[in-house]
Design a protein around this motif. Structure first.
Motif, PDB file in Angstrom:
ATOM      1  N   TYR A 232       5.349   1.474   2.652  1.00 42.93           N
ATOM      2  CA  TYR A 232       5.969   1.902   1.405  1.00 42.93           C
ATOM      3  C   TYR A 232       4.914   2.581   0.538  1.00 42.93           C
ATOM      4  O   TYR A 232       3.896   1.984   0.195  1.00 42.93           O
ATOM      5  N   VAL A 233       5.164   3.844   0.183  1.00 45.70           N
ATOM      6  CA  VAL A 233       4.274   4.599  -0.692  1.00 45.70           C
ATOM      7  C   VAL A 233       4.842   4.510  -2.104  1.00 45.70           C
ATOM      8  O   VAL A 233       5.883   5.093  -2.414  1.00 45.70           O
ATOM      9  N   ASP A 234       4.161   3.777  -2.952  1.00 39.91           N
ATOM     10  CA  ASP A 234       4.622   3.493  -4.301  1.00 39.91           C
ATOM     11  C   ASP A 234       4.370   4.670  -5.237  1.00 39.91           C
ATOM     12  O   ASP A 234       3.568   5.571  -4.936  1.00 39.91           O
ATOM     13  N   ARG A 235       5.017   4.648  -6.387  1.00 44.29           N
ATOM     14  CA  ARG A 235       4.812   5.725  -7.365  1.00 44.29           C
ATOM     15  C   ARG A 235       3.387   5.716  -7.912  1.00 44.29           C
ATOM     16  O   ARG A 235       2.903   6.734  -8.417  1.00 44.29           O
ATOM     17  N   ALA A 236       2.692   4.571  -7.816  1.00 44.70           N
ATOM     18  CA  ALA A 236       1.309   4.480  -8.297  1.00 44.70           C
ATOM     19  C   ALA A 236       0.302   4.622  -7.159  1.00 44.70           C
ATOM     20  O   ALA A 236      -0.853   4.217  -7.296  1.00 44.70           O
ATOM     21  N   ALA A 237       0.720   5.215  -6.052  1.00 38.60           N
ATOM     22  CA  ALA A 237      -0.184   5.358  -4.898  1.00 38.60           C
ATOM     23  C   ALA A 237      -1.162   6.498  -5.088  1.00 38.60           C
ATOM     24  O   ALA A 237      -0.861   7.502  -5.742  1.00 38.60           O
ATOM     25  N   ASP A 238      -2.345   6.347  -4.506  1.00 38.85           N
ATOM     26  CA  ASP A 238      -3.262   7.464  -4.303  1.00 38.85           C
ATOM     27  C   ASP A 238      -2.683   8.240  -3.118  1.00 38.85           C
ATOM     28  O   ASP A 238      -2.726   7.777  -1.978  1.00 38.85           O
ATOM     29  N   LEU A 239      -2.136   9.409  -3.372  1.00 38.17           N
ATOM     30  CA  LEU A 239      -1.376  10.116  -2.342  1.00 38.17           C
ATOM     31  C   LEU A 239      -2.250  10.632  -1.205  1.00 38.17           C
ATOM     32  O   LEU A 239      -1.788  10.753  -0.069  1.00 38.17           O
ATOM     33  N   GLU A 268       9.653   9.102  -7.382  1.00 44.67           N
ATOM     34  CA  GLU A 268       8.827   9.825  -8.347  1.00 44.67           C
ATOM     35  C   GLU A 268       7.688  10.610  -7.688  1.00 44.67           C
ATOM     36  O   GLU A 268       7.145  11.535  -8.298  1.00 44.67           O
ATOM     37  N   VAL A 269       7.308  10.254  -6.467  1.00 44.73           N
ATOM     38  CA  VAL A 269       6.216  10.967  -5.798  1.00 44.73           C
ATOM     39  C   VAL A 269       6.681  11.703  -4.539  1.00 44.73           C
ATOM     40  O   VAL A 269       5.888  12.387  -3.889  1.00 44.73           O
ATOM     41  N   ALA A 270       7.967  11.588  -4.212  1.00 45.89           N
ATOM     42  CA  ALA A 270       8.467  12.162  -2.957  1.00 45.89           C
ATOM     43  C   ALA A 270       8.244  13.668  -2.871  1.00 45.89           C
ATOM     44  O   ALA A 270       7.818  14.194  -1.835  1.00 45.89           O
ATOM     45  N   THR A 346      -0.533   1.457  -3.078  1.00 42.77           N
ATOM     46  CA  THR A 346      -0.368   1.500  -4.524  1.00 42.77           C
ATOM     47  C   THR A 346      -1.671   1.140  -5.212  1.00 42.77           C
ATOM     48  O   THR A 346      -2.496   0.414  -4.656  1.00 42.77           O
ATOM     49  N   ASN A 347      -1.859   1.641  -6.429  1.00 43.27           N
ATOM     50  CA  ASN A 347      -2.983   1.242  -7.268  1.00 43.27           C
ATOM     51  C   ASN A 347      -2.534   0.345  -8.415  1.00 43.27           C
ATOM     52  O   ASN A 347      -3.314   0.048  -9.319  1.00 43.27           O
ATOM     53  N   ALA A 362       4.456 -11.446   9.096  1.00 39.39           N
ATOM     54  CA  ALA A 362       3.279 -12.148   9.598  1.00 39.39           C
ATOM     55  C   ALA A 362       1.994 -11.540   9.059  1.00 39.39           C
ATOM     56  O   ALA A 362       1.013 -12.246   8.826  1.00 39.39           O
ATOM     57  N   THR A 363       1.994 -10.218   8.854  1.00 37.00           N
ATOM     58  CA  THR A 363       0.845  -9.537   8.254  1.00 37.00           C
ATOM     59  C   THR A 363       1.357  -8.576   7.193  1.00 37.00           C
ATOM     60  O   THR A 363       2.262  -7.777   7.447  1.00 37.00           O
ATOM     61  N   VAL A 364       0.794  -8.655   6.008  1.00 36.60           N
ATOM     62  CA  VAL A 364       1.189  -7.797   4.888  1.00 36.60           C
ATOM     63  C   VAL A 364      -0.060  -7.057   4.413  1.00 36.60           C
ATOM     64  O   VAL A 364      -1.102  -7.667   4.162  1.00 36.60           O
ATOM     65  N   TYR A 365       0.051  -5.737   4.287  1.00 36.45           N
ATOM     66  CA  TYR A 365      -1.106  -4.887   3.973  1.00 36.45           C
ATOM     67  C   TYR A 365      -0.962  -4.249   2.597  1.00 36.45           C
ATOM     68  O   TYR A 365       0.136  -3.826   2.217  1.00 36.45           O
ATOM     69  N   VAL A 366      -2.075  -4.145   1.908  1.00 36.98           N
ATOM     70  CA  VAL A 366      -2.162  -3.367   0.675  1.00 36.98           C
ATOM     71  C   VAL A 366      -3.222  -2.295   0.907  1.00 36.98           C
ATOM     72  O   VAL A 366      -4.384  -2.598   1.180  1.00 36.98           O
ATOM     73  N   ASN A 367      -2.803  -1.042   0.849  1.00 38.29           N
ATOM     74  CA  ASN A 367      -3.715   0.104   0.993  1.00 38.29           C
ATOM     75  C   ASN A 367      -4.475   0.102   2.326  1.00 38.29           C
ATOM     76  O   ASN A 367      -5.691   0.354   2.379  1.00 38.29           O
TER      77      ASN A 367
END
Length: 417
Positions: A232-239, A268-270, A346-347, A362-367
């Motif tokens: 999931y690429v959030d609206r606050a992501a470093d694109l 918002e970033v699509a 996301t940031n 089982a595994t959850v990733y941030v960035n």
């Protein structure tokens, strides 16, 4: 002899070997592993020849693409197998270690100690490196292992199993501690799943056909089946970061279970994110299937169907959906995911904390890319699978996950009142 009698005889040999394996010293197990790694490296040409037989059979039967990619053993993958075995040898032996200890008011000392599970059966498809990975981890953790690979890799698996048996024998351990089931008949699985007295745990790795075959198993299962991973690429992501993560998650090795199958992008970033990403994905040979909003920004995208959101492609195909919020992304993952690996880019600290807490995988990733869901990447040397169960293990399964425990109580004459 028929398939049932042959299988039962093989399982009995494994059960008989399990007691000796449970008592093997760390030095014996590490000696075996080092011999095995050296033997693999010294047998590269023979391994490639055996694998070529399987590849030719696969191509003649019309198989191709991701299937052949999973089946292939080349110099790089053979070296990775050997390196993984060496890494397992370097890991601490879990058997006999105390998980916790305490003393009761009456002076009774209690220890919770790791012990082997017993006989572990590995039922797997396509990827012959599983033969070596499974043997290295199960045997280092003091178990006997029964290896039952798919018919598509029979030649490769049989040769590798022979190397394992040889290394066991050279170490003074029982070669039956790694018992290879050569019969590719599906009836063998039916026999195994009802052999509760001979098998303590089955770890299956495969698709829906294997899942169906193991329905009604009397032996406990710790399955590795689906890998429908999301990013999931959030609206606050470093694109820029998001683009690299998505390319890696989909393109680095699309045929494995930790590759991305569904991409979710905040509305918002699509418009800024999707065209550039789609260009790179298309250049890499990826077919994009998108919802209406995605197709607005990616002209080449095909229309995604309801079935696409629930498909593990294991190929250069990606489904893309534009969402309005992190809530929608989390809900989508809960409905369509397989609980193996899911990521957010996301940031925004609060958003990432919600994703970590609410996504039940089982595994959850941030960035970071979901491609790190792998025993080798976790420092386990290899893995027997990636469990999406809650009991008794979850995620990449290393040495500790292949043990159970017992309690040892030491007293000085205490009796219960």
């Amino acid at each position: 002899m028929n398939a049932e009698a042959d299988t039962i005889a093989a399982l009995r040999r494994a059960r008989a070997a399990a007691q000796r394996m449970a008592l093997a010293t760390t030095a014996e197990k590490n000696d075996f592993l080092r011999r095995l790694a050296d033997t693999i490296r010294g047998s590269r040409a023979e391994i490639v020849r055996a694998n070529a037989t399987d590849l030719e059979r696969a191509r003649k039967s019309g198989r191709g693409g991701a299937f052949v990619e999973r089946l292939t053993l080349d110099d790089e993958r053979i070296e990775a197998m050997a390196a993984g075995v060496f890494q397992v040898a370097a890991l601490d032996d879990p058997v006999g270690t105390a998980i916790e200890k305490w003393t009761r008011p009456n002076g009774l000392k209690i220890e919770k100690i790791r012990v082997p599970i017993g006989v572990i059966a590995m039922i797997y498809e396509s990827r012959p490196n599983v033969t070596v990975d499974a043997a290295a981890l199960t045997l280092k953790s003091g178990n006997a292992v029964v290896l039952r690979g798919g018919s598509e890799a029979l030649s490769s698996n049989g040769f590798l199993a022979g190397l394992i048996a040889r290394a066991l024998g050279e170490t003074g351990l029982n070669p039956d501690a790694a018992t290879f089931i050569r019969d590719p008949d599906r009836e063998v699985i039916q026999v195994m799943k009802h052999s509760r007295e001979l098998i303590d745990l089955i770890i299956p790795r495969g698709g829906n056909a294997l899942k169906d075959a193991l329905q009604g198993s009397e032996v406990p299962l710790l399955p590795h089946f689906d890998g429908k991973c999301h990013t999931y690429v959030d609206r606050a992501a470093d694109l820029t970061m998001a683009e690299e993560i998505c390319i890696n998650a989909k393109c680095s090795r699309p045929s494995v279970c930790n590759s991305m199958e569904n991409l979710l992008v905040h509305r918002e970033v699509a418009e800024r994110f999707l065209p550039a990403l789609a260009s790179r994905l298309t250049a890499a040979g990826v077919e994009i299937r998108g919802d209406e909003a995605t197709r607005k920004y990616v002209n080449s995208a095909r229309t995604a169907t309801d079935e696409d959101w629930d498909t593990e492609y294991l190929d250069l195909i990606l489904s893309v959906k534009v969402v309005d919020s992190v809530d929608e992304a989390i809900e989508f993952i809960a409905r369509h995911g397989s609980h193996l690996a899911d990521a957010i880019v996301t940031n925004d600290a609060k958003t990432s904390e919600r994703f970590e807490r609410e996504v039940d995988s089982a595994t959850v990733y941030v960035n970071a890319s979901t491609r790190f869901t792998d025993g080798f990447e976790f420092g386990f040397g290899a893995e027997t699978g990636i469990s999406t169960n809650r009991l008794h293990a979850r995620g990449p399964m290393g040495l500790n996950e292949l043990t159970t425990y017992k309690y040892v109580l030491r007293g000085t004459g205490q009796v219960r009142a």
